[in-house]
Design a protein around this motif. Structure first.
Motif, PDB file in Angstrom:
ATOM      1  N   GLY A  92      56.689  47.718  15.658  1.00 24.68           N
ATOM      2  CA  GLY A  92      57.084  49.119  15.679  1.00 24.68           C
ATOM      3  C   GLY A  92      56.443  49.974  14.621  1.00 24.68           C
ATOM      4  O   GLY A  92      56.848  51.120  14.419  1.00 24.68           O
ATOM      5  N   LYS A  93      55.419  49.470  13.924  1.00 28.86           N
ATOM      6  CA  LYS A  93      54.790  50.226  12.843  1.00 28.86           C
ATOM      7  C   LYS A  93      53.800  51.228  13.425  1.00 28.86           C
ATOM      8  O   LYS A  93      52.885  50.864  14.159  1.00 28.86           O
ATOM      9  N   THR A  94      53.968  52.476  13.066  1.00 25.85           N
ATOM     10  CA  THR A  94      53.140  53.542  13.616  1.00 25.85           C
ATOM     11  C   THR A  94      52.102  54.056  12.631  1.00 25.85           C
ATOM     12  O   THR A  94      51.072  54.591  13.025  1.00 25.85           O
ATOM     13  N   SER A  95      52.357  53.906  11.331  1.00 26.70           N
ATOM     14  CA  SER A  95      51.445  54.374  10.287  1.00 26.70           C
ATOM     15  C   SER A  95      51.010  53.203   9.424  1.00 26.70           C
ATOM     16  O   SER A  95      51.615  52.125   9.476  1.00 26.70           O
ATOM     17  N   PRO A  96      49.980  53.391   8.596  1.00 30.08           N
ATOM     18  CA  PRO A  96      49.570  52.327   7.680  1.00 30.08           C
ATOM     19  C   PRO A  96      50.702  51.913   6.762  1.00 30.08           C
ATOM     20  O   PRO A  96      51.614  52.682   6.465  1.00 30.08           O
ATOM     21  N   CYS A  97      50.628  50.684   6.292  1.00 33.48           N
ATOM     22  CA  CYS A  97      51.650  50.149   5.404  1.00 33.48           C
ATOM     23  C   CYS A  97      51.578  50.831   4.043  1.00 33.48           C
ATOM     24  O   CYS A  97      50.597  51.493   3.704  1.00 33.48           O
ATOM     25  N   GLY A 138      46.417  49.220   8.784  1.00 34.18           N
ATOM     26  CA  GLY A 138      47.060  49.376  10.074  1.00 34.18           C
ATOM     27  C   GLY A 138      47.246  50.828  10.468  1.00 34.18           C
ATOM     28  O   GLY A 138      46.616  51.740   9.935  1.00 34.18           O
ATOM     29  N   GLY A 139      48.130  51.050  11.417  1.00 24.56           N
ATOM     30  CA  GLY A 139      48.386  52.390  11.930  1.00 24.56           C
ATOM     31  C   GLY A 139      47.781  52.578  13.308  1.00 24.56           C
ATOM     32  O   GLY A 139      46.654  52.141  13.580  1.00 24.56           O
ATOM     33  N   LEU A 198      42.061  47.070   9.584  1.00 17.26           N
ATOM     34  CA  LEU A 198      42.151  48.516   9.791  1.00 17.26           C
ATOM     35  C   LEU A 198      42.541  49.146   8.463  1.00 17.26           C
ATOM     36  O   LEU A 198      43.678  49.554   8.236  1.00 17.26           O
ATOM     37  N   GLY A 199      41.566  49.202   7.555  1.00 23.82           N
ATOM     38  CA  GLY A 199      41.793  49.724   6.222  1.00 23.82           C
ATOM     39  C   GLY A 199      41.483  51.202   6.120  1.00 23.82           C
ATOM     40  O   GLY A 199      41.180  51.872   7.122  1.00 23.82           O
ATOM     41  N   PRO A 220      47.381  57.881   0.913  1.00 25.74           N
ATOM     42  CA  PRO A 220      47.140  56.442   1.020  1.00 25.74           C
ATOM     43  C   PRO A 220      47.611  55.855   2.333  1.00 25.74           C
ATOM     44  O   PRO A 220      47.242  54.751   2.676  1.00 25.74           O
ATOM     45  N   HIS A 221      48.433  56.597   3.088  1.00 28.09           N
ATOM     46  CA  HIS A 221      48.881  56.113   4.387  1.00 28.09           C
ATOM     47  C   HIS A 221      47.973  56.591   5.499  1.00 28.09           C
ATOM     48  O   HIS A 221      48.271  56.408   6.678  1.00 28.09           O
TER      49      HIS A 221
END
Length: 466
Positions: A41-46, A53-54, A278-279, A463-464
């Motif tokens: 369920g993660k929609t944005s970077p950690c 991610g994201g 996905l950095g 940063p996100h």
């Protein structure tokens, strides 16, 4: 000259290789299988030191593969629904976004069933993503709960795809209507049916975990690629498992797997497998980033309304042991408070507010005091009293003050590592970090190395990845 981020270099090299091999590869099929797993369920970077991610970065990465002149079969191994009930809305949004990005099929894991069988089935139908699971069966009729397998043709290659769920999975509210059959017989049936349908490459979307998935691939011949899910690590390269290869992308969408199909004839398929981070070097796709922002704003607004409703209601009676808030500590510990105010702990809540994450449950706990504990932080309404990493975060509940004194006034390392995990603080050591929070810090204290996330914020970037 600004340095180029390593993850961007890897992405550019990948695209260059695919373009450079385009003519020869097209003669052999010209197919890339791009995979993800356990998005949760993660929609944005950690919020890690290197935000990864994201969904918007995922869209850019997939676009880059397609721009390289290869056909892409986009698959997800399952686990795309959130792990907490609070973020229920994220599941359908992630599934809808996967559909817009062209995901052909996805596996099914326990997360997908946490809100009920009908819920995920209807959301998948609306998103246009085929959910595949060969061993999930309806109790009443004995019929498959989802399609067991499906064949796709891309670049002249017939790819058979099937999914499997662990026999020990907790199906939540679906446990009364569905059952999980043994994986090995289900896998054999799926492989046999797919090969009979002309599949030249057979892909397993696994929610079995690493060891059970690899063991199955060894025992059941005919599987070419295992897309690992169900709590697997991230590995850069594909792993040889019997006659098959396995790709592991970790969790939360931080990495994507790229499998190049070099040949797929009557013999064993020749596959080259890698994962790619996905950095921050992978830019957001604008359309997806805009959709994510609208969704997250809506979700956060709903969470704030819920928090306000909770705050307005009567609080249940507190146990004798509870958090009392820093204002009580300051009465006797003014010097300690003055030193604490100079530390990053005193600015923890502001970092969430600046990024509009102050109502995101996965983030809040490490930026406030006593999250969801007796007397502790419950909603944003408590920020004035309990925001930031205050005294009680390290020293325990104020009502246990006497016990703290009697036990030697030492903060165990385990307390720090509750939040300073290998993911959020990969460089954390007590020796390096502890002097920065001591109330009598050494005179020659050197600053900690700047994390990638702090560097991005200092340069004016998010940063996100927004």
């Amino acid at each position: 000259m600004r340095s180029v981020r390593p993850d961007l270099v890897r992405t550019l090299v990948l695209v260059a290789l695919l373009v450079g091999s385009g003519g020869c590869a097209r003669e052999r099929g010209g197919l890339v299988v791009a995979t993800s797993n356990d998005l949760q369920g993660k929609t944005s970077p950690c919020g890690c030191h290197t935000p990864k991610g994201g969904l918007a970065r995922r869209a850019t990465f997939v676009d880059s593969l397609r721009a390289a002149g290869r056909e892409v079969l986009l698959l997800d191994a399952g686990g795309f629904f959130p792990v907490t009930d609070d973020e229920r809305d994220a599941g359908p949004f992630v599934l809808e976004t996967l559909g817009r990005q062209g995901t052909a099929a996805a596996g099914v894991g326990p997360n997908e069933l946490r809100f009920g069988y009908s819920f995920v089935r209807e959301r998948a139908r609306e998103a246009g993503v085929a959910l595949l699971c060969a061993n999930l069966v309806r109790f009443e009729t004995g019929e498959p709960a989802f399609e067991g397998w499906r064949t796709f043709e891309r670049a002249g290659v017939r790819v058979g795809v099937f999914g499997l769920m662990s026999e020990t999975a907790d199906m939540g509210p679906a446990r009364d209507s569905l059952r999980v059959d043994p994986v090995e017989p289900a896998a054999r049936r799926a492989v046999e049916a797919l090969r009979a349908d002309g599949a030249q490459v057979v892909v397993l979307l696994s929610q079995l975990g690493r060891a059970p998935g690899e063991s199955l691939a060894v025992r059941v011949s005919g599987i070419d690629l295992v897309v690992g899910g169900g709590g697997v690590p991230h590995l850069d390269d594909g792993v040889r498992v019997g006659d098959a290869k396995a790709v592991y992308g970790g969790h939360q969408g931080w990495y994507m797997g790229v499998t190049e199909v070099r040949s797929a004839g009557s013999g064993r398929a020749d596959l080259a497998v890698r994962t790619h981070m996905l950095g921050p070097g992978v830019r957001d796709q604008r359309a997806t980033a805009a959709a994510v922002e609208v969704f997250e704003d809506s979700l956060n607004a709903r969470m704030r309304r819920r928090d306000a409703e909770l705050a307005a209601g009567a609080r249940p009676g507190e146990r004798p042991e509870h958090y009392v808030g820093m204002s009580n500590c300051v009465r006797c510990h003014k010097q300690e408070y003055a030193q604490w105010a100079t530390t990053a702990h005193a600015r923890a809540w502001k970092t969430l507010v600046d990024l509009q994450k102050e109502s995101t449950p996965a983030c809040v706990g490490c930026h406030v005091t006593g999250y969801r504990q007796p007397g502790g932080f419950r909603t944003a309404e408590d920020a004035a009293r309990l925001a930031n990493v205050q005294c009680e975060s390290c020293h325990g509940m104020g009502t246990d003050h006497r016990e703290w004194q009697d036990n030697g006034n030492t903060v165990p390392e385990a307390v720090c590592r509750t939040c300073h995990t290998p993911t959020t603080s990969p460089g954390f050591t007590m020796a390096a970090y502890r002097p920065h929070v001591l109330h009598d810090p050494p005179a020659n204290l050197r600053p900690l190395p700047e994390s990638p996330a702090k560097k991005l914020m200092r340069e004016g970037a998010d940063p996100h990845g927004k």
